[in-house]
Design a protein around this motif. Structure first.
Motif, PDB file in Angstrom:
ATOM      1  N   MET A 199     -69.865   2.280 -36.505  1.00 17.44           N
ATOM      2  CA  MET A 199     -70.173   3.708 -36.586  1.00 17.44           C
ATOM      3  C   MET A 199     -69.930   4.211 -38.003  1.00 17.44           C
ATOM      4  O   MET A 199     -68.997   3.773 -38.683  1.00 17.44           O
ATOM      5  N   THR A 200     -70.771   5.155 -38.440  1.00 19.12           N
ATOM      6  CA  THR A 200     -70.616   5.778 -39.749  1.00 19.12           C
ATOM      7  C   THR A 200     -69.882   7.110 -39.578  1.00 19.12           C
ATOM      8  O   THR A 200     -69.409   7.448 -38.503  1.00 19.12           O
ATOM      9  N   GLU A 201     -69.860   7.877 -40.669  1.00 22.18           N
ATOM     10  CA  GLU A 201     -69.289   9.225 -40.618  1.00 22.18           C
ATOM     11  C   GLU A 201     -70.392  10.254 -40.375  1.00 22.18           C
ATOM     12  O   GLU A 201     -70.351  11.358 -40.910  1.00 22.18           O
ATOM     13  N   ASN A 202     -71.396   9.866 -39.566  1.00 18.03           N
ATOM     14  CA  ASN A 202     -72.522  10.752 -39.265  1.00 18.03           C
ATOM     15  C   ASN A 202     -73.273  11.188 -40.518  1.00 18.03           C
ATOM     16  O   ASN A 202     -73.706  12.339 -40.639  1.00 18.03           O
ATOM     17  N   THR A 203     -73.430  10.261 -41.449  1.00 14.85           N
ATOM     18  CA  THR A 203     -74.176  10.534 -42.681  1.00 14.85           C
ATOM     19  C   THR A 203     -75.404   9.643 -42.783  1.00 14.85           C
ATOM     20  O   THR A 203     -75.965   9.481 -43.861  1.00 14.85           O
ATOM     21  N   ASP A 236     -80.126  11.288 -41.535  1.00 13.92           N
ATOM     22  CA  ASP A 236     -78.695  11.586 -41.397  1.00 13.92           C
ATOM     23  C   ASP A 236     -78.226  11.712 -39.952  1.00 13.92           C
ATOM     24  O   ASP A 236     -77.020  11.661 -39.688  1.00 13.92           O
ATOM     25  N   SER A 271     -76.118   7.453 -36.474  1.00 11.06           N
ATOM     26  CA  SER A 271     -74.680   7.277 -36.711  1.00 11.06           C
ATOM     27  C   SER A 271     -74.131   5.888 -36.384  1.00 11.06           C
ATOM     28  O   SER A 271     -72.972   5.609 -36.683  1.00 11.06           O
ATOM     29  N   HIS A 272     -74.930   5.017 -35.782  1.00  8.79           N
ATOM     30  CA  HIS A 272     -74.408   3.733 -35.313  1.00  8.79           C
ATOM     31  C   HIS A 272     -75.257   2.561 -35.812  1.00  8.79           C
ATOM     32  O   HIS A 272     -76.440   2.722 -36.106  1.00  8.79           O
ATOM     33  N   LYS A 312     -68.303  12.777 -30.050  1.00  7.77           N
ATOM     34  CA  LYS A 312     -68.621  12.311 -31.396  1.00  7.77           C
ATOM     35  C   LYS A 312     -68.958  10.819 -31.377  1.00  7.77           C
ATOM     36  O   LYS A 312     -69.897  10.374 -32.047  1.00  7.77           O
ATOM     37  N   ASN A 368     -72.517  10.372 -29.787  1.00  7.47           N
ATOM     38  CA  ASN A 368     -73.606  11.002 -30.553  1.00  7.47           C
ATOM     39  C   ASN A 368     -74.905  11.026 -29.730  1.00  7.47           C
ATOM     40  O   ASN A 368     -76.004  10.749 -30.230  1.00  7.47           O
TER      41      ASN A 368
END
Length: 305
Positions: free
Chosen positions: A220-224, A245, A248-249, A282, A285
């Protein structure tokens, strides 16, 4: 030179898109699967005929509305239980209203999948909706654009992903912007718990050789947005995988003794509906669209030297 033509591949009619030295084949009756992708005559995506014959994934299939695994083949959304299947129902599904475009510097193909009471999948996913896909080919790049329209009177929830089967050689390296690994159970279903990977053996901010990795893992990213890279050191070639953006995964699959690896950008977590239902908002997502609203995004694969 740009060109679009119909061809026969694997005993099926497919569309061949060509933009200079870059080409892609698209099977509109297999969920808009990109069954081949070449740059300068070299295959980027592997085609495994045995997987094809056995009904497995291959090429660059689109996974919707349940990307990858789903617990017990069902999910709960807004207090209702629905039947589901791994990788969703778009694989092997025919798309309609096909339109092709050929411009000076790009070629594109558009198709849509309509879910309504006349669609056999409606019993599984009873949400009146339309999934639109545009695959655009430019020099060294293929971009998969999606849009989901909610035509129902109730909310619709989904995740979407691509599942590329990339070539693998004896010196293949990968890296990514992912920040967390999702802890999974024995069935490889995420539990909702995360672990940070910075400065750990799973830190992917620097290149790692896939021969030293045994992943079938959700990150997972930081939702970027997702960014990942494959570096074929022997060929000095890079494959860049990016998204908008909202994504997220990333699922990374590096099986032993296989000639492929998979880096799979996902808007949402594996088992996203059920994680969301458990309160892992979160982490899941999950995309939720209100009636008459749309959600769109893209996945892009670019080749550089």
């Amino acid at each position: 030179m740009t060109k679009i033509e119909k061809i026969i591949k694997n005993d099926r009619e497919q569309y061949l898109l060509t933009c200079n030295s870059t080409s892609a084949t698209v099977d509109i009756n297999d969920g808009m699967n990109i069954t081949g992708f070449t740059v300068n005559g070299e295959d980027i995506i592997i085609y495994d005929h045995k997987r094809y014959i056995n009904g497995g994934t291959y090429g660059i299939p689109i996974l919707y509305p349940t990307p990858n695994r789903i617990y017990n083949n069902e999910f709960i959304f807004e207090d209702k239980r629905y039947t589901a299947k791994m990788h969703g129902f778009i694989r092997k599904a025919p798309f309609t209203n096909i339109i092709t475009y050929s411009e000076k510097d790009s070629v594109s193909i558009f198709g849509e999948y309509i879910v309504d009471e006349n669609n056999p999948t409606f019993s599984m996913f009873p949400f009146i909706s339309t999934l639109k896909i545009i695959i655009k080919l430019t020099d060294n790049t293929v971009c998969i654009n999606y849009e989901v329209k909610n035509n129902d009177i109730k909310n619709i929830a989904f995740g979407i992903a691509i599942h590329p089967f990339f070539m693998r050689d004896d010196n293949t390296l990968i890296k990514s912007n992912v920040k967390y690994m999702m802890i999974a159970n024995e069935e490889k279903i995420p539990t909702g718990k995360l672990t940070e990977i910075k400065n750990t053996p799973n830190d992917l901010s620097e290149y790692k050789n896939v021969d030293n990795l045994t992943y079938d893992t959700v990150f997972m990213t930081e939702n970027t947005g997702v960014s990942a890279e494959i570096f074929y050191k022997n060929k000095n070639r890079k494959v860049n995988i990016t998204s908008d953006d909202n994504c997220s995964h990333l699922v990374i699959y590096t099986p032993l003794n296989k000639n492929f690896i998979c880096l799979e950008p996902q808007t949402s977590s594996t088992d996203c509906h059920n994680l969301h239902n458990k309160g892992f908002i979160k982490e899941a997502n999950l995309f939720i669209i209100e009636p008459n609203k749309t959600k769109s995004g893209y996945f892009k694969i670019m080749i550089t030297n």
